[in-house]
Design a protein around this motif. Sequence first.
Motif, PDB file in Angstrom:
ATOM      1  N   CYS C 147      -1.154  -6.997   3.206  1.00  0.00           N
ATOM      2  CA  CYS C 147      -1.201  -6.370   1.874  1.00  0.00           C
ATOM      3  C   CYS C 147      -1.348  -7.425   0.786  1.00  0.00           C
ATOM      4  O   CYS C 147      -0.624  -8.414   0.753  1.00  0.00           O
ATOM      5  CB  CYS C 147       0.065  -5.559   1.642  1.00  0.00           C
ATOM      6  SG  CYS C 147       0.219  -4.976  -0.049  1.00  0.00           S
ATOM      7  N   ILE C 148      -2.301  -7.201  -0.130  1.00  0.00           N
ATOM      8  CA  ILE C 148      -2.537  -8.164  -1.208  1.00  0.00           C
ATOM      9  C   ILE C 148      -2.043  -7.645  -2.555  1.00  0.00           C
ATOM     10  O   ILE C 148      -2.372  -8.186  -3.599  1.00  0.00           O
ATOM     11  CB  ILE C 148      -4.042  -8.505  -1.299  1.00  0.00           C
ATOM     12  CG1 ILE C 148      -4.865  -7.223  -1.469  1.00  0.00           C
ATOM     13  CG2 ILE C 148      -4.491  -9.283  -0.073  1.00  0.00           C
ATOM     14  CD1 ILE C 148      -6.336  -7.467  -1.702  1.00  0.00           C
ATOM     15  N   LEU C 149      -1.268  -6.562  -2.524  1.00  0.00           N
ATOM     16  CA  LEU C 149      -0.687  -6.003  -3.753  1.00  0.00           C
ATOM     17  C   LEU C 149      -1.732  -5.723  -4.830  1.00  0.00           C
ATOM     18  O   LEU C 149      -1.526  -6.020  -6.005  1.00  0.00           O
ATOM     19  CB  LEU C 149       0.401  -6.935  -4.290  1.00  0.00           C
ATOM     20  CG  LEU C 149       1.668  -6.932  -3.442  1.00  0.00           C
ATOM     21  CD1 LEU C 149       2.578  -8.071  -3.848  1.00  0.00           C
ATOM     22  CD2 LEU C 149       2.402  -5.608  -3.595  1.00  0.00           C
ATOM     23  N   CYS C 150      -2.836  -5.132  -4.399  1.00  0.00           N
ATOM     24  CA  CYS C 150      -3.892  -4.827  -5.357  1.00  0.00           C
ATOM     25  C   CYS C 150      -3.565  -3.583  -6.167  1.00  0.00           C
ATOM     26  O   CYS C 150      -4.128  -3.352  -7.225  1.00  0.00           O
ATOM     27  CB  CYS C 150      -5.211  -4.636  -4.627  1.00  0.00           C
ATOM     28  SG  CYS C 150      -5.188  -3.288  -3.446  1.00  0.00           S
ATOM     29  N   GLY C 151      -2.667  -2.746  -5.642  1.00  0.00           N
ATOM     30  CA  GLY C 151      -2.301  -1.535  -6.381  1.00  0.00           C
ATOM     31  C   GLY C 151      -3.226  -0.352  -6.152  1.00  0.00           C
ATOM     32  O   GLY C 151      -3.021   0.710  -6.737  1.00  0.00           O
ATOM     33  N   CYS C 152      -4.236  -0.510  -5.309  1.00  0.00           N
ATOM     34  CA  CYS C 152      -5.155   0.610  -5.064  1.00  0.00           C
ATOM     35  C   CYS C 152      -4.417   1.816  -4.505  1.00  0.00           C
ATOM     36  O   CYS C 152      -4.718   2.958  -4.855  1.00  0.00           O
ATOM     37  CB  CYS C 152      -6.255   0.196  -4.081  1.00  0.00           C
ATOM     38  SG  CYS C 152      -7.453  -0.918  -4.810  1.00  0.00           S
ATOM     39  N   CYS C 153      -3.454   1.570  -3.625  1.00  0.00           N
ATOM     40  CA  CYS C 153      -2.758   2.681  -2.984  1.00  0.00           C
ATOM     41  C   CYS C 153      -1.832   3.385  -3.972  1.00  0.00           C
ATOM     42  O   CYS C 153      -1.924   4.593  -4.171  1.00  0.00           O
ATOM     43  CB  CYS C 153      -1.971   2.187  -1.776  1.00  0.00           C
ATOM     44  SG  CYS C 153      -0.845   0.839  -2.141  1.00  0.00           S
ATOM     45  N   ALA C 171       2.703   0.913  -2.170  1.00  0.00           N
ATOM     46  CA  ALA C 171       2.637  -0.542  -2.003  1.00  0.00           C
ATOM     47  C   ALA C 171       4.041  -1.127  -1.857  1.00  0.00           C
ATOM     48  O   ALA C 171       4.323  -1.888  -0.924  1.00  0.00           O
ATOM     49  CB  ALA C 171       1.917  -1.183  -3.194  1.00  0.00           C
ATOM     50  N   CYS C 214      -6.670   2.171   0.633  1.00  0.00           N
ATOM     51  CA  CYS C 214      -6.347   0.757   0.875  1.00  0.00           C
ATOM     52  C   CYS C 214      -7.555  -0.043   1.334  1.00  0.00           C
ATOM     53  O   CYS C 214      -8.119   0.207   2.392  1.00  0.00           O
ATOM     54  CB  CYS C 214      -5.241   0.621   1.912  1.00  0.00           C
ATOM     55  SG  CYS C 214      -4.878  -1.118   2.262  1.00  0.00           S
ATOM     56  N   PRO C 215      -7.975  -1.035   0.559  1.00  0.00           N
ATOM     57  CA  PRO C 215      -9.159  -1.822   0.915  1.00  0.00           C
ATOM     58  C   PRO C 215      -8.902  -2.750   2.104  1.00  0.00           C
ATOM     59  O   PRO C 215      -9.853  -3.232   2.712  1.00  0.00           O
ATOM     60  CB  PRO C 215      -9.457  -2.616  -0.357  1.00  0.00           C
ATOM     61  CG  PRO C 215      -8.181  -2.650  -1.111  1.00  0.00           C
ATOM     62  CD  PRO C 215      -7.408  -1.424  -0.732  1.00  0.00           C
ATOM     63  N   LYS C 216      -7.653  -2.989   2.427  1.00  0.00           N
ATOM     64  CA  LYS C 216      -7.352  -3.825   3.583  1.00  0.00           C
ATOM     65  C   LYS C 216      -7.142  -2.963   4.830  1.00  0.00           C
ATOM     66  O   LYS C 216      -6.689  -3.467   5.865  1.00  0.00           O
ATOM     67  CB  LYS C 216      -6.107  -4.678   3.335  1.00  0.00           C
ATOM     68  CG  LYS C 216      -6.161  -5.528   2.078  1.00  0.00           C
ATOM     69  CD  LYS C 216      -7.303  -6.501   2.067  1.00  0.00           C
ATOM     70  CE  LYS C 216      -6.979  -7.749   2.866  1.00  0.00           C
ATOM     71  NZ  LYS C 216      -8.076  -8.751   2.736  1.00  0.00           N
ATOM     72  N   LEU C 218      -4.920  -0.797   5.550  1.00  0.00           N
ATOM     73  CA  LEU C 218      -3.539  -0.664   6.017  1.00  0.00           C
ATOM     74  C   LEU C 218      -3.157   0.811   5.943  1.00  0.00           C
ATOM     75  O   LEU C 218      -3.932   1.638   5.495  1.00  0.00           O
ATOM     76  CB  LEU C 218      -2.609  -1.519   5.152  1.00  0.00           C
ATOM     77  CG  LEU C 218      -3.023  -2.977   5.032  1.00  0.00           C
ATOM     78  CD1 LEU C 218      -2.058  -3.744   4.159  1.00  0.00           C
ATOM     79  CD2 LEU C 218      -3.110  -3.616   6.419  1.00  0.00           C
ATOM     80  N   PRO C 220      -0.075   2.730   4.464  1.00  0.00           N
ATOM     81  CA  PRO C 220       1.238   2.891   3.813  1.00  0.00           C
ATOM     82  C   PRO C 220       1.940   4.194   4.214  1.00  0.00           C
ATOM     83  O   PRO C 220       3.168   4.216   4.294  1.00  0.00           O
ATOM     84  CB  PRO C 220       0.902   2.893   2.318  1.00  0.00           C
ATOM     85  CG  PRO C 220      -0.435   2.261   2.208  1.00  0.00           C
ATOM     86  CD  PRO C 220      -1.159   2.581   3.466  1.00  0.00           C
TER      87      PRO C 220
HETATM   88  S1  SF4 Z   1      -3.960  -0.771  -1.268  1.00  0.00           S
HETATM   89 FE1  SF4 Z   1      -3.418  -1.846   0.608  1.00  0.00          FE
HETATM   90  S2  SF4 Z   1      -3.584  -3.994   0.078  1.00  0.00           S
HETATM   91 FE2  SF4 Z   1      -3.557  -2.878  -1.844  1.00  0.00          FE
HETATM   92  S3  SF4 Z   1      -1.403  -2.828  -2.469  1.00  0.00           S
HETATM   93 FE3  SF4 Z   1      -1.774  -1.012  -1.268  1.00  0.00          FE
HETATM   94  S4  SF4 Z   1      -1.232  -1.510   0.843  1.00  0.00           S
HETATM   95 FE4  SF4 Z   1      -1.471  -3.408  -0.302  1.00  0.00          FE
END
Ligand code: SF4
Lengths: 130, 126, 236
Positions: C147-153, C171, C214-216, C218, C220
């Motif tokens: 997780c890169i804490l991008c905030g997308c989720c 996140a 989530c762009p990675k 993952l 959540p």
């Molecule tokens: S969208 Fe994915 S990568 Fe970005 S904060 Fe959420 S869990 Fe982390």
Amino acid sequence: MKPKDLGTAHTGFHDWYWQRISAVVLLFSIPMLMGILLLTYNGNISFEILNIALTHPISKAASILFLFALLTHMWTGLKVIIEDYIHTTAARVVVLNILLLLLAGFAAYMSYHIWTELSYTWDCIPCGGK
Amino acid sequence: MSQKMKQSPLSPRLSIYKWRLTMFASIAHRASGVFLVFTIPALFWLLLSMAHGKITYAYGLHWLQGSFGTFVLWLTCVALFYHMVNGIRFLLLDIGKTDSREAMKLSAKIVVFSTIAFALLLAIKI
Amino acid sequence: MSEKVKLEIYRYNPESDDKPYMQSFEVPVEKSGMKLLDALNYIKWHIDGSLTYRRSCGEGVCGSDGLNINGVNGLGCITAIEGLKPPIKVRPLPNMPVTRDLVVDMNHFFDQYKQIKPWLQSNTPKPEHERLQSPVERAELDGSYECILCGCCTTSCPSWWWNGDKFLGPAALLQANRWLKDSRDDAAGERLDMLEDSFKLYRCHQIMNCMEACPKELNPTKAINDIKRALVKRKV
Ligand code: SF4
Ligand code: SF4
Ligand code: FES
């Protein structure tokens, strides 16, 4: 304005847990309710059979159990929805307690209905019959 | 000190967010649940009343077999089917099954399309 | 002449605009595999230097350029122009105070991250070298550490839209689960204590927008269910 972290209320688990327990009970009992309804609808269950089947003490007890599972599920489900869309504590308190009263009233009335085999004999049920 | 002239606007959310099937499946669970809150207790009451008295039985059957009663029965069955199947899907996630990203998307599809099939089938049969 | 692609971009300048608005741009598609961030850079460098957005690594590592792209959250730097239906609508992450154009105020988001105490809490004395994990213990963190804490989720989650003041969001909860699973961490009990709250945690209704966003890649939603199961284990 930044919302403050007010700590943890240690609630939520029970709502979540009982919602799921009641869901499992309903998963088995609701299809029976709907099955009986559909069979009656199709004319496969006469009054005599329905009467015997649903006034037996065992089915009365089952009805009560079903009733309380249903009420638990309705309460937990509606509570979450109310909390989602109503945002002030005052409004939440009012609406949640009105709901609780309605459900409790329904529970009392239905328990009475089940146990005393309440029936309606007025010839004007608001259903367009006649 | 802080010279904030006005509050920053909130970026748009529901109005612009794209509807995904998973989101639809979740909203539909809620909508069907709210609908069932009204019909299930009512039908339960009706069935018990019909079982308790001959006259109520006759009236109840008459109402059920009318077009409005039939429609209510059909819609309740469809909502119930959906709520139950999606409920099973949620319960499986709760116990940690079928919770990969792919399975979550696939199960949303299964739930939604099986309900459509069920609704059509019941409309023909009922 | 090279092909062009149309974009519609959310603009807001707090000094001059009363309200946000959408502005159209046309950008030449210079190379195949061009990313959305390249288009934003083109606009900034060649058309309108006032366009404001965050970016840093340009390759999906830093988490700066979370955006709402055609209605779905994602990272500008790894979202290819080709897969997007024009005109490409680019908006800031949803439900955030807009600072300027595509830049939003992330303070509350990171504050919620801080609430889960995202650091190792151990009872054992500090070893001379690092605290070791077996490969199996390390593998427990797969699906969390990326997780890169991008905030997308979090900003895609309707529950967070309605109750983001209390609900921690996907996140922060994914990160909370990461520390619960870490074999070196000894604060699981306190962490669960802190999470057991009908708003902080149980607002998640498995809408799964977070997982879709989530762009990675993952999950959540699954992480949140892991926490709920941990609470069941403790209580029942
Ligand atoms: S969208 Fe994915 S990568 Fe970005 S904060 Fe959420 S869990 Fe982390
Ligand atoms: S699964 Fe939970 S956290 Fe994710 S979008 Fe849905 S409600 Fe939000
Ligand atoms: S610029 Fe770093 S993640 Fe996109």
